[in-house]
Design a protein around this motif. Structure first.
Motif, PDB file in Angstrom:
ATOM      1  N   LYS A   1       5.245  12.652  -8.181  1.00  0.00           N
ATOM      2  CA  LYS A   1       4.797  11.397  -8.819  1.00  0.00           C
ATOM      3  C   LYS A   1       3.493  10.977  -8.160  1.00  0.00           C
ATOM      4  O   LYS A   1       3.075  11.594  -7.160  1.00  0.00           O
ATOM      5  CB  LYS A   1       5.856  10.309  -8.682  1.00  0.00           C
ATOM      6  CG  LYS A   1       6.302  10.075  -7.271  1.00  0.00           C
ATOM      7  CD  LYS A   1       7.388   9.024  -7.221  1.00  0.00           C
ATOM      8  CE  LYS A   1       7.643   8.672  -5.764  1.00  0.00           C
ATOM      9  NZ  LYS A   1       8.660   7.745  -5.502  1.00  0.00           N
ATOM     10  N   GLU A   2       2.917   9.945  -8.696  1.00  0.00           N
ATOM     11  CA  GLU A   2       1.622   9.504  -8.168  1.00  0.00           C
ATOM     12  C   GLU A   2       1.758   9.131  -6.692  1.00  0.00           C
ATOM     13  O   GLU A   2       2.728   8.457  -6.298  1.00  0.00           O
ATOM     14  CB  GLU A   2       1.132   8.294  -8.973  1.00  0.00           C
ATOM     15  CG  GLU A   2      -0.365   8.107  -8.856  1.00  0.00           C
ATOM     16  CD  GLU A   2      -0.840   6.977  -9.763  1.00  0.00           C
ATOM     17  OE1 GLU A   2      -1.731   6.242  -9.331  1.00  0.00           O
ATOM     18  OE2 GLU A   2      -0.297   6.856 -10.875  1.00  0.00           O
ATOM     19  N   ALA A   3       0.781   9.594  -5.916  1.00  0.00           N
ATOM     20  CA  ALA A   3       0.848   9.327  -4.470  1.00  0.00           C
ATOM     21  C   ALA A   3       0.654   7.839  -4.200  1.00  0.00           C
ATOM     22  O   ALA A   3       0.006   7.136  -4.978  1.00  0.00           O
ATOM     23  CB  ALA A   3      -0.223  10.129  -3.745  1.00  0.00           C
ATOM     24  N   ARG A   4       1.245   7.374  -3.080  1.00  0.00           N
ATOM     25  CA  ARG A   4       1.074   5.972  -2.727  1.00  0.00           C
ATOM     26  C   ARG A   4      -0.375   5.740  -2.280  1.00  0.00           C
ATOM     27  O   ARG A   4      -1.102   6.694  -1.994  1.00  0.00           O
ATOM     28  CB  ARG A   4       2.058   5.584  -1.631  1.00  0.00           C
ATOM     29  CG  ARG A   4       1.720   6.114  -0.263  1.00  0.00           C
ATOM     30  CD  ARG A   4       2.817   5.763   0.738  1.00  0.00           C
ATOM     31  NE  ARG A   4       2.289   5.587   2.081  1.00  0.00           N
ATOM     32  CZ  ARG A   4       1.945   6.580   2.885  1.00  0.00           C
ATOM     33  NH1 ARG A   4       2.038   7.842   2.465  1.00  0.00           N
ATOM     34  NH2 ARG A   4       1.487   6.329   4.085  1.00  0.00           N
ATOM     35  N   THR A   5      -0.761   4.483  -2.216  1.00  0.00           N
ATOM     36  CA  THR A   5      -2.112   4.148  -1.776  1.00  0.00           C
ATOM     37  C   THR A   5      -2.120   4.058  -0.257  1.00  0.00           C
ATOM     38  O   THR A   5      -1.179   3.521   0.342  1.00  0.00           O
ATOM     39  CB  THR A   5      -2.517   2.782  -2.375  1.00  0.00           C
ATOM     40  OG1 THR A   5      -2.314   2.860  -3.779  1.00  0.00           O
ATOM     41  CG2 THR A   5      -3.972   2.465  -2.081  1.00  0.00           C
ATOM     42  N   ALA A   6      -3.173   4.575   0.353  1.00  0.00           N
ATOM     43  CA  ALA A   6      -3.263   4.528   1.812  1.00  0.00           C
ATOM     44  C   ALA A   6      -3.281   3.079   2.279  1.00  0.00           C
ATOM     45  O   ALA A   6      -3.986   2.250   1.685  1.00  0.00           O
ATOM     46  CB  ALA A   6      -4.532   5.249   2.268  1.00  0.00           C
ATOM     47  N   PRO A   7      -2.502   2.764   3.321  1.00  0.00           N
ATOM     48  CA  PRO A   7      -2.495   1.376   3.800  1.00  0.00           C
ATOM     49  C   PRO A   7      -3.840   1.009   4.425  1.00  0.00           C
ATOM     50  O   PRO A   7      -4.512   1.867   4.994  1.00  0.00           O
ATOM     51  CB  PRO A   7      -1.386   1.372   4.862  1.00  0.00           C
ATOM     52  CG  PRO A   7      -1.241   2.796   5.274  1.00  0.00           C
ATOM     53  CD  PRO A   7      -1.656   3.640   4.105  1.00  0.00           C
ATOM     54  N   LYS A   8      -4.202  -0.246   4.286  1.00  0.00           N
ATOM     55  CA  LYS A   8      -5.438  -0.725   4.926  1.00  0.00           C
ATOM     56  C   LYS A   8      -5.113  -1.085   6.371  1.00  0.00           C
ATOM     57  O   LYS A   8      -4.203  -1.852   6.633  1.00  0.00           O
ATOM     58  CB  LYS A   8      -5.971  -1.969   4.202  1.00  0.00           C
ATOM     59  CG  LYS A   8      -6.560  -1.648   2.840  1.00  0.00           C
ATOM     60  CD  LYS A   8      -8.029  -1.227   2.930  1.00  0.00           C
ATOM     61  CE  LYS A   8      -8.548  -0.572   1.674  1.00  0.00           C
ATOM     62  NZ  LYS A   8      -8.259   0.862   1.543  1.00  0.00           N
ATOM     63  N   GLU A   9      -5.840  -0.496   7.286  1.00  0.00           N
ATOM     64  CA  GLU A   9      -5.580  -0.728   8.711  1.00  0.00           C
ATOM     65  C   GLU A   9      -6.628  -1.685   9.288  1.00  0.00           C
ATOM     66  O   GLU A   9      -7.778  -1.690   8.842  1.00  0.00           O
ATOM     67  CB  GLU A   9      -5.663   0.594   9.481  1.00  0.00           C
ATOM     68  CG  GLU A   9      -4.645   1.627   9.075  1.00  0.00           C
ATOM     69  CD  GLU A   9      -3.260   1.364   9.641  1.00  0.00           C
ATOM     70  OE1 GLU A   9      -3.101   0.455  10.472  1.00  0.00           O
ATOM     71  OE2 GLU A   9      -2.326   2.080   9.214  1.00  0.00           O
ATOM     72  N   ASP A  10      -6.217  -2.447  10.287  1.00  0.00           N
ATOM     73  CA  ASP A  10      -7.162  -3.299  11.008  1.00  0.00           C
ATOM     74  C   ASP A  10      -7.808  -2.442  12.104  1.00  0.00           C
ATOM     75  O   ASP A  10      -7.342  -2.387  13.235  1.00  0.00           O
ATOM     76  CB  ASP A  10      -6.424  -4.495  11.606  1.00  0.00           C
ATOM     77  CG  ASP A  10      -7.372  -5.410  12.361  1.00  0.00           C
ATOM     78  OD1 ASP A  10      -8.598  -5.124  12.379  1.00  0.00           O
ATOM     79  OD2 ASP A  10      -6.892  -6.398  12.951  1.00  0.00           O
ATOM     80  N   VAL A  11      -8.874  -1.770  11.717  1.00  0.00           N
ATOM     81  CA  VAL A  11      -9.509  -0.805  12.616  1.00  0.00           C
ATOM     82  C   VAL A  11      -9.959  -1.469  13.912  1.00  0.00           C
ATOM     83  O   VAL A  11      -9.931  -0.862  14.988  1.00  0.00           O
ATOM     84  CB  VAL A  11     -10.714  -0.141  11.900  1.00  0.00           C
ATOM     85  CG1 VAL A  11     -11.380   0.877  12.802  1.00  0.00           C
ATOM     86  CG2 VAL A  11     -10.259   0.516  10.619  1.00  0.00           C
ATOM     87  N   GLY A  12     -10.360  -2.725  13.799  1.00  0.00           N
ATOM     88  CA  GLY A  12     -10.873  -3.439  14.974  1.00  0.00           C
ATOM     89  C   GLY A  12      -9.891  -3.453  16.138  1.00  0.00           C
ATOM     90  O   GLY A  12     -10.292  -3.509  17.297  1.00  0.00           O
TER      91      GLY A  12
END
Ligand code: FMN
Length: 189
Positions: A167-178
């Motif tokens: 099935k459609e892949a999940r969306t990559a989570p947004k990380e707090d890179v800082g």
């Protein structure tokens, strides 16, 4: 796909079905692996492809290893080992080849092999091939190493499961890179 798209958005795809990656897709994936940063160009890796009926034989090897590890192991664990390699049409066994070297520590060779595995996953993702890196304790079993034909200094560092996303892949989570980056301006006193 642009390089940054793959770097920023790759996600693991655990549910994989036929068809397996084509010969052309595989060539790209293994070529990407060969571009891993590699101190001394030792190429401290190699890969085994396992597909078709061989996945059943790999499952039997894993199940034997589970029994060796623990003679009282539950049937559920044995069953999981048996079926593990069937979770994708193609399993790539990533093997690190660690050698004694006067300048390049084994830890660096291991990192290079890990980067090679990452290269495969990134190139898979960029081509619409689903993939996930798995290990589990059986990946480190001497019985499995023997059955896969590993030599001295070689170790399994991962099983890459590859195939068509169910099935459609999940969306990559947004990380707090800082949170992971700080500027260093000099030694603390
Ligand atoms: C060396 C290594 C071993 C891993 N072994 C497993 C594993 O056995 N089972 C598992 O579910 N995930 C394992 N993972 C993590 C997954 O491959 C994956 O990265 C994780 O689920 C996060 O998903 P993402 O890649 O989409 O961010 C392993 C990752 C690495 C680098």
């Amino acid at each position: 796909m642009q390089a940054l798209d793959a770097l920023l958005n790759r996600v693991s795809v655990p549910r994989l079905v036929d068809p397996a990656p084509t010969a052309e897709q595989r060539e790209v994936m293994f070529a990407a692996a060969m571009r891993a940063p590699d101190h001394g160009q030792l190429r401290p890796w190699r890969f085994l492809t396992v597909e078709g009926q061989a996945r059943h034989r790999m499952g039997e090897l894993l199940a034997e290893a589970a029994r060796f590890n623990d003679p009282l192991v539950s049937e559920a664990v044995v069953e999981k080992a048996l079926n593990g390699p069937l979770r994708a049409p193609l399993v790539v066994v990533v093997i690190a080849r660690l050698q004694d070297h006067f300048k390049i520590p084994k830890a660096e060779q291991l990192l290079a092999a890990g980067c090679a595995a990452h290269g495969i996953l990134l190139a898979a993702y960029a081509q619409g091939v689903g993939g996930v890196w798995r290990t589990g304790e059986l990946a480190y079993s001497p019985h499995v190493a023997k059955g896969l034909g590993l030599e001295d200094g070689e170790e399994v560092i991962g099983f890459l499961y590859l195939g068509t996303p169910q099935k459609e892949a999940r969306t990559a989570p947004k990380e707090d890179v800082g949170q992971f980056v700080r500027e260093w301006t000099g030694p603390q006193v």
